[in-house]
Every structure is written in C-alpha cells, then in structure tokens.
Design a protein around this motif. Sequence first.
Motif, PDB file in Angstrom:
ATOM      1  N   ALA A 122     -27.791 -53.384 -12.348  1.00  0.00           N
ATOM      2  CA  ALA A 122     -28.201 -54.776 -12.103  1.00  0.00           C
ATOM      3  C   ALA A 122     -28.501 -55.490 -13.418  1.00  0.00           C
ATOM      4  O   ALA A 122     -28.117 -56.655 -13.595  1.00  0.00           O
ATOM      5  CB  ALA A 122     -29.423 -54.801 -11.188  1.00  0.00           C
ATOM      6  N   ARG A 123     -29.163 -54.815 -14.340  1.00  0.00           N
ATOM      7  CA  ARG A 123     -29.449 -55.430 -15.644  1.00  0.00           C
ATOM      8  C   ARG A 123     -28.159 -55.737 -16.401  1.00  0.00           C
ATOM      9  O   ARG A 123     -28.045 -56.790 -17.025  1.00  0.00           O
ATOM     10  CB  ARG A 123     -30.336 -54.508 -16.479  1.00  0.00           C
ATOM     11  N   ARG A 124     -27.215 -54.815 -16.344  1.00  0.00           N
ATOM     12  CA  ARG A 124     -25.922 -55.072 -17.000  1.00  0.00           C
ATOM     13  C   ARG A 124     -25.208 -56.255 -16.363  1.00  0.00           C
ATOM     14  O   ARG A 124     -24.602 -57.065 -17.057  1.00  0.00           O
ATOM     15  CB  ARG A 124     -25.042 -53.828 -16.942  1.00  0.00           C
ATOM     16  N   GLY A 125     -25.284 -56.355 -15.041  1.00  0.00           N
ATOM     17  CA  GLY A 125     -24.677 -57.492 -14.356  1.00  0.00           C
ATOM     18  C   GLY A 125     -25.312 -58.804 -14.774  1.00  0.00           C
ATOM     19  O   GLY A 125     -24.620 -59.815 -14.959  1.00  0.00           O
ATOM     20  N   ILE A 126     -26.617 -58.804 -14.935  1.00  0.00           N
ATOM     21  CA  ILE A 126     -27.313 -60.015 -15.384  1.00  0.00           C
ATOM     22  C   ILE A 126     -26.863 -60.387 -16.790  1.00  0.00           C
ATOM     23  O   ILE A 126     -26.564 -61.557 -17.077  1.00  0.00           O
ATOM     24  CB  ILE A 126     -28.845 -59.821 -15.316  1.00  0.00           C
ATOM     25  N   ASP A 127     -26.796 -59.379 -17.665  1.00  0.00           N
ATOM     26  CA  ASP A 127     -26.357 -59.640 -19.036  1.00  0.00           C
ATOM     27  C   ASP A 127     -24.930 -60.181 -19.072  1.00  0.00           C
ATOM     28  O   ASP A 127     -24.612 -61.068 -19.865  1.00  0.00           O
ATOM     29  CB  ASP A 127     -26.463 -58.371 -19.881  1.00  0.00           C
TER      30      ASP A 127
END
Length: 158
Positions: free
Chosen positions: A107-112
């Motif tokens: 999820a953090r990678r998707g946000i980035d």
Amino acid sequence: MRRRELQVAQMSIQSAQLGGKVARAEFRPKIEAGGLLTDFQQSTPRAHTDLALGFIKVEWGVFEGGRRIGALDIADSKTRAAAAEAEALADTIAFQVNESYRQLVVARRGIDRSKPAVEQAREAYRLLRARHAKGATPRRRRVTDSEAALTRAPNRTN
C-alpha cells in the motif's frame, strides 16, 4: 497487543498441566488427621470428665489395575495437545502479522507511485481553471476529463 485466543490457549495448557499434577498425586498416599474433644457431665452423682479423641488415617492403594498410569497418560496427552494447539495458533497469528505487514508495504508503494499522477492531475486542473479565469471558455468535455483525472489519480497504482 495480546490476543485473547492466545491467552485462552495458554490457560488451557496450564489447566492440562494441573490435571497432570493431580494424576501424579494419586500415586502418593493420602493422609487425613482429625480430633474430637467431648465434655461429659453427669448430674447424679456429680461428675465431669473430658474425653479427647484423635486419629490419623493413611490410605495407599497399592494396585488399581493401571488406572493411575492410564490417568497420568491421559493428562500428559492433554498437555501435549493443548501445547500443539497453542503452537498452531501462534503460527497463525505470526502468519497474519507477516501478511498484514506485506500488505502495508504494498500500500505504501502504491501511494508513492500515485503521487506523481496526483500532482500532474492537480496541475492540469489548476491550469484549466486559470485559463477559464482569464476568459477562455474550455469545452465541457475538457473540464469533465480534467476533473475525472483528478478524481482517479489517487486510486491509480500504475
């Protein structure tokens, strides 16, 4: 944070271990002690005496056909079963924690990855509004496309 089901499993292990202690205690002799003090009084002729009585009882069953050994084996197997259940539960919890962590990383990678798209959509929308403020009349389709891009940008993961 402690999980309730893990606490229940630990109490189950403790209960099974206590059953093992009880089964082991059956191999030992049972000792009971007691006493009694009685006051005897006689009205005619006048007499008074105290009678004290004490006893110790020892009970030790020497042979019971393997009942004690069987009870001990059952108690030990219950302890092993409770420990195995607790271990399986701990493995399940560890798996859930690892899976949640991996989902967090994704999820953090998707946000980035979506940040540049969001910034680009915001900038395009800002430019469109600036042109409109200066008197340009953009086509309705262009406004709709810009608003849609701004709305979709945070959800896009590329």
